[in-house]
Scaffold this motif. Sequence first.
Motif, PDB file in Angstrom:
ATOM      1  N   LYS A 240       0.857  -1.176   0.000  1.00  8.10           N
ATOM      2  CA  LYS A 240       0.000   0.000   0.000  1.00  8.10           C
ATOM      3  C   LYS A 240       0.900   1.236   0.000  1.00  8.10           C
ATOM      4  N   LYS A 297      -1.005  10.209   6.425  1.00  6.59           N
ATOM      5  CA  LYS A 297      -0.457   8.863   6.517  1.00  6.59           C
ATOM      6  C   LYS A 297      -1.565   7.846   6.293  1.00  6.59           C
ATOM      7  N   ARG A 298      -1.198   6.748   5.635  1.00  5.33           N
ATOM      8  CA  ARG A 298      -2.208   5.763   5.235  1.00  5.33           C
ATOM      9  C   ARG A 298      -2.965   5.193   6.420  1.00  5.33           C
ATOM     10  N   ASN A 299      -2.296   5.045   7.575  1.00  7.49           N
ATOM     11  CA  ASN A 299      -2.943   4.396   8.721  1.00  7.49           C
ATOM     12  C   ASN A 299      -3.790   5.332   9.568  1.00  7.49           C
ATOM     13  N   PRO A 321      -7.461   3.532   2.322  1.00 11.69           N
ATOM     14  CA  PRO A 321      -6.259   3.187   3.107  1.00 11.69           C
ATOM     15  C   PRO A 321      -5.813   1.749   2.830  1.00 11.69           C
TER      16      PRO A 321
END
Length: 321
Positions: A240, A297-299, A321
């Motif tokens: 990802k 941020k992806r998280n 995400p």
Amino acid sequence: MKSPLLSLPGAVPAEGVDEGVAAHYGDLFREQRALADGTGFVDLSHRGVLTVTGDDRLSWLHLLLTQHVSDLPTGQATEALILSANGHIEHALYLVDDGTTVWAHVEPGSQEALIAYLESMKFFYRVEVADRTADTAVVHLPAGSIAQAPASAVVRETPYGRDLFLPREELEAFADQAGPAAGILAHEALRVEQHRPRLGFETDHRTIPHELGWIGTAVHLQKGCYRGQETVARVQNLGKPPRRLVFLHLDGSEVHLPPNGAEIRLADDGPDGRKIGFVTTSARHHELGPVALALVKRNVPVDARLMAEETAAAQETVVEP
């Protein structure tokens, strides 16, 4: 390039990368509503314009771009990127082929570096690359517009409207019959609403296409090799992206919009919380109020409440995400 349309009544010059055209003509929301209703036009004559001619133009560009263009039909619009060897975005091109020539517009001032790169990759291909910025102006007609494109214009038609590559000497005459003019701020507000990334705004030195949702629209996953493809394939197949694009609804009680680069933190962490992203473009929308695009941020949880500097923000997912 300084546009002659800055002499129109009410014109207020834009600043920064969009210097040379009007930020607005006195009424930002009226201009937005006109574009949303399919009327008026936007002067984008500060953008760089280049052409590629020659029998090998499409097959050659196919080797360099992220998009599949070897069989690009005449008159069909597309967009494409040029990546670094590490897969980071370096250039974004908005293309159309008129049957003999590929026309592209790019970010203001970026055409010289792009043309230098293209020239270095010509080898034995039968192609010629030319900077047409001095003699060609880009004009945008919104979706639904019934304005007639001049016979001299090359038209690039997209779901968001038509981009015209117009002889620069005809710009003022076109404006007289295509009005009312809308400034770049109105155009940007609608771009933000449509979640469309822009090079130099939604990108930094390490942005990869997956982070911005450019896969599919500007990156073709089934084409042959191009510089940076390894990164694209690896992220697509094995992982990802580290960041993701989000759309923000900003607190309307704040007077000032958070600027490009404004740090984003989790609201629950307070002003001393760690940075989890940054604002890329903010705008005042005629219906939605203050809005923005941002990279986080992806998280970051999709339902997390955010703060863009001192401004509260609720997020909508653009890139999953």
